[in-house]
Scaffold this motif. Structure first.
Motif, PDB file in Angstrom:
ATOM      1  N   VAL A 115       0.802  -1.122   0.114  1.00  0.00           N
ATOM      2  CA  VAL A 115       0.009  -0.026  -0.047  1.00  0.00           C
ATOM      3  C   VAL A 115       0.890   1.323  -0.057  1.00  0.00           C
ATOM      4  CG1 VAL A 115      -1.594   1.410   1.258  1.00  0.00           C
ATOM      5  CG2 VAL A 115      -1.786  -1.251   1.159  1.00  0.00           C
ATOM      6  N   ALA A 116       0.831   2.051  -0.845  1.00  0.00           N
ATOM      7  CA  ALA A 116       1.309   3.282  -0.821  1.00  0.00           C
ATOM      8  C   ALA A 116       0.620   4.424   0.009  1.00  0.00           C
ATOM      9  CB  ALA A 116       1.152   3.865  -2.591  1.00  0.00           C
ATOM     10  N   HIS A 117       1.380   5.266   0.689  1.00  0.00           N
ATOM     11  CA  HIS A 117       0.888   5.974   1.505  1.00  0.00           C
ATOM     12  C   HIS A 117       1.334   7.528   1.005  1.00  0.00           C
ATOM     13  CE1 HIS A 117      -0.166   3.175   4.679  1.00  0.00           C
ATOM     14  NE2 HIS A 117       1.032   2.851   4.597  1.00  0.00           N
ATOM     15  N   PHE A 118       0.306   8.348   0.955  1.00  0.00           N
ATOM     16  CA  PHE A 118       0.364   9.657   0.335  1.00  0.00           C
ATOM     17  C   PHE A 118       0.105  10.444   1.583  1.00  0.00           C
ATOM     18  CE2 PHE A 118      -0.448   7.286  -3.270  1.00  0.00           C
ATOM     19  CZ  PHE A 118       0.519   7.577  -4.248  1.00  0.00           C
ATOM     20  N   ARG A 119       0.927  11.812   1.475  1.00  0.00           N
ATOM     21  CA  ARG A 119       0.621  12.684   2.509  1.00  0.00           C
ATOM     22  C   ARG A 119       0.155  14.020   1.721  1.00  0.00           C
ATOM     23  NH1 ARG A 119       6.013  13.648   5.713  1.00  0.00           N
ATOM     24  NH2 ARG A 119       5.380  13.878   7.769  1.00  0.00           N
ATOM     25  N   MET A 120      -0.683  14.676   2.422  1.00  0.00           N
ATOM     26  CA  MET A 120      -1.235  15.734   2.074  1.00  0.00           C
ATOM     27  C   MET A 120      -0.811  16.697   2.882  1.00  0.00           C
ATOM     28  SD  MET A 120      -5.189  15.127   0.476  1.00  0.00           S
ATOM     29  CE  MET A 120      -5.257  16.645  -0.533  1.00  0.00           C
ATOM     30  N   SER A 121      -0.673  18.016   2.315  1.00  0.00           N
ATOM     31  CA  SER A 121      -0.316  19.149   3.220  1.00  0.00           C
ATOM     32  C   SER A 121      -1.134  20.292   2.849  1.00  0.00           C
ATOM     33  CB  SER A 121       1.175  19.613   2.955  1.00  0.00           C
ATOM     34  OG  SER A 121       1.605  19.744   1.927  1.00  0.00           O
ATOM     35  N   ASP A 122      -1.249  21.147   3.740  1.00  0.00           N
ATOM     36  CA  ASP A 122      -1.999  22.173   3.421  1.00  0.00           C
ATOM     37  C   ASP A 122      -1.288  23.516   2.906  1.00  0.00           C
ATOM     38  OD1 ASP A 122      -3.908  24.480   3.174  1.00  0.00           O
ATOM     39  OD2 ASP A 122      -4.356  24.481   5.576  1.00  0.00           O
ATOM     40  N   LEU A 123      -1.464  23.723   1.459  1.00  0.00           N
ATOM     41  CA  LEU A 123      -0.575  24.885   0.981  1.00  0.00           C
ATOM     42  C   LEU A 123      -1.286  26.284   1.133  1.00  0.00           C
ATOM     43  CD1 LEU A 123       0.479  22.873  -2.280  1.00  0.00           C
ATOM     44  CD2 LEU A 123       1.870  23.019  -0.147  1.00  0.00           C
ATOM     45  N   GLY A 124      -2.021  26.334   1.903  1.00  0.00           N
ATOM     46  CA  GLY A 124      -3.026  27.696   1.990  1.00  0.00           C
ATOM     47  C   GLY A 124      -3.846  27.865   0.812  1.00  0.00           C
ATOM     48  N   ALA A 125      -4.159  28.992   0.922  1.00  0.00           N
ATOM     49  CA  ALA A 125      -5.530  29.379  -0.097  1.00  0.00           C
ATOM     50  C   ALA A 125      -4.784  29.504  -1.515  1.00  0.00           C
ATOM     51  CB  ALA A 125      -5.850  30.946   0.284  1.00  0.00           C
ATOM     52  N   VAL A 160      -6.326  33.743  -8.866  1.00  0.00           N
ATOM     53  CA  VAL A 160      -7.342  33.559  -8.189  1.00  0.00           C
ATOM     54  C   VAL A 160      -7.224  34.432  -6.662  1.00  0.00           C
ATOM     55  CG1 VAL A 160      -8.771  31.872  -6.769  1.00  0.00           C
ATOM     56  CG2 VAL A 160      -7.865  31.041  -8.718  1.00  0.00           C
ATOM     57  N   ARG A 161      -8.207  35.113  -6.578  1.00  0.00           N
ATOM     58  CA  ARG A 161      -8.289  35.824  -5.172  1.00  0.00           C
ATOM     59  C   ARG A 161      -9.654  35.651  -4.517  1.00  0.00           C
ATOM     60  NH1 ARG A 161      -7.541  38.775  -8.922  1.00  0.00           N
ATOM     61  NH2 ARG A 161      -5.859  40.127  -9.464  1.00  0.00           N
ATOM     62  N   GLN A 162      -9.449  35.115  -3.192  1.00  0.00           N
ATOM     63  CA  GLN A 162     -10.383  34.744  -2.178  1.00  0.00           C
ATOM     64  C   GLN A 162     -10.441  35.713  -1.295  1.00  0.00           C
ATOM     65  OE1 GLN A 162     -10.347  30.449  -1.491  1.00  0.00           O
ATOM     66  NE2 GLN A 162      -8.621  30.490  -2.842  1.00  0.00           N
ATOM     67  N   LYS A 192     -13.605  37.405   1.676  1.00  0.00           N
ATOM     68  CA  LYS A 192     -14.792  36.881   2.588  1.00  0.00           C
ATOM     69  C   LYS A 192     -15.696  36.273   1.804  1.00  0.00           C
ATOM     70  CE  LYS A 192     -17.542  37.861   6.427  1.00  0.00           C
ATOM     71  NZ  LYS A 192     -17.986  39.048   7.527  1.00  0.00           N
ATOM     72  N   GLU A 193     -16.537  37.026   0.863  1.00  0.00           N
ATOM     73  CA  GLU A 193     -17.732  36.388   0.143  1.00  0.00           C
ATOM     74  C   GLU A 193     -17.518  36.494  -1.310  1.00  0.00           C
ATOM     75  OE1 GLU A 193     -21.333  37.671   1.755  1.00  0.00           O
ATOM     76  OE2 GLU A 193     -20.872  37.752   3.847  1.00  0.00           O
ATOM     77  N   VAL A 194     -16.282  36.749  -1.711  1.00  0.00           N
ATOM     78  CA  VAL A 194     -16.073  37.049  -3.186  1.00  0.00           C
ATOM     79  C   VAL A 194     -14.841  36.132  -3.602  1.00  0.00           C
ATOM     80  CG1 VAL A 194     -15.396  38.635  -4.896  1.00  0.00           C
ATOM     81  CG2 VAL A 194     -17.160  39.353  -3.121  1.00  0.00           C
ATOM     82  N   LEU A 195     -15.036  35.378  -4.994  1.00  0.00           N
ATOM     83  CA  LEU A 195     -13.984  34.852  -5.512  1.00  0.00           C
ATOM     84  C   LEU A 195     -13.856  35.631  -7.027  1.00  0.00           C
ATOM     85  CD1 LEU A 195     -12.045  32.507  -5.801  1.00  0.00           C
ATOM     86  CD2 LEU A 195     -13.824  31.150  -6.782  1.00  0.00           C
ATOM     87  N   SER A 196     -12.540  35.891  -7.137  1.00  0.00           N
ATOM     88  CA  SER A 196     -12.366  36.536  -8.661  1.00  0.00           C
ATOM     89  C   SER A 196     -11.184  35.897  -9.226  1.00  0.00           C
ATOM     90  CB  SER A 196     -12.007  38.089  -8.376  1.00  0.00           C
ATOM     91  OG  SER A 196     -10.942  38.261  -7.428  1.00  0.00           O
ATOM     92  N   LEU A 197     -11.342  35.817 -10.537  1.00  0.00           N
ATOM     93  CA  LEU A 197     -10.456  34.925 -11.409  1.00  0.00           C
ATOM     94  C   LEU A 197     -10.135  35.974 -12.447  1.00  0.00           C
ATOM     95  CD1 LEU A 197     -12.551  31.629 -11.886  1.00  0.00           C
ATOM     96  CD2 LEU A 197     -10.629  32.359 -10.079  1.00  0.00           C
ATOM     97  N   ASP A 198      -8.832  35.971 -12.849  1.00  0.00           N
ATOM     98  CA  ASP A 198      -8.335  36.546 -14.010  1.00  0.00           C
ATOM     99  C   ASP A 198      -7.320  36.231 -14.672  1.00  0.00           C
ATOM    100  OD1 ASP A 198      -5.885  38.380 -13.535  1.00  0.00           O
ATOM    101  OD2 ASP A 198      -6.867  38.739 -11.831  1.00  0.00           O
ATOM    102  N   GLN A 199      -7.019  36.454 -15.741  1.00  0.00           N
ATOM    103  CA  GLN A 199      -5.868  36.171 -16.770  1.00  0.00           C
ATOM    104  C   GLN A 199      -5.441  37.269 -17.321  1.00  0.00           C
ATOM    105  OE1 GLN A 199      -8.372  33.091 -19.050  1.00  0.00           O
ATOM    106  NE2 GLN A 199      -6.544  31.741 -18.511  1.00  0.00           N
TER     107      GLN A 199
END
Length: 132
Positions: A2-12, A21-23, A25-32
């Protein structure tokens, strides 16, 4: 075994495949915006005059065009880049789909339409798509 993978929190999430991507409080915005600017530079259209519409009204392009052929690599590269830009610019989807029809045999009139679209993008380069 069995392979074991570890997840880490890389933040927002802030950047993903060329999409900023900008996150908040109540808004998510995307731009290129950076991607669009690079596309304008790559196409030689960074200093073009902005247009307010992405395409001429009632424009009819055809595969039977007799105008001169254009550089295949440049046309395909720029149209491919525009196809990716549609992710955050739904207003260009129709025109991008239209010029994509001529990927096999692209002519000067097809390229003129792509350049017009790039001039439109120049005028909206700072726009952001917002989800509330």
């Amino acid at each position: 075994m069995v392979a074991h993978f570890r997840m880490s929190d890389l933040g927002a999430l802030s950047y993903y495949l060329g999409i900023e991507v900008r996150q908040e409080k109540e808004v998510l915005s995307l731009d290129q915006n950076a991607y669009a600017s690079k596309l304008l530079e790559r196409s030689g259209m960074a200093k073009c005059k902005p247009y307010v519409t992405p395409m001429e009204e009632r424009l009819k392009l055809t595969k039977a065009s007799t105008t001169a052929k254009v550089d295949a690599t440049l046309y395909r590269s720029i149209v491919g880049g525009l196809r990716y830009l549609v992710h955050t610019r739904p207003d260009i989807a129709f025109v991008v789909g239209y010029v994509s029809r001529f990927m096999e045999d692209h002519r000067e009139d097809h390229w003129a339409t792509v350049k017009r679209l790039l001039c439109y993008i120049k005028g909206i380069v700072d726009q952001v798509i917002v989800f509330s």
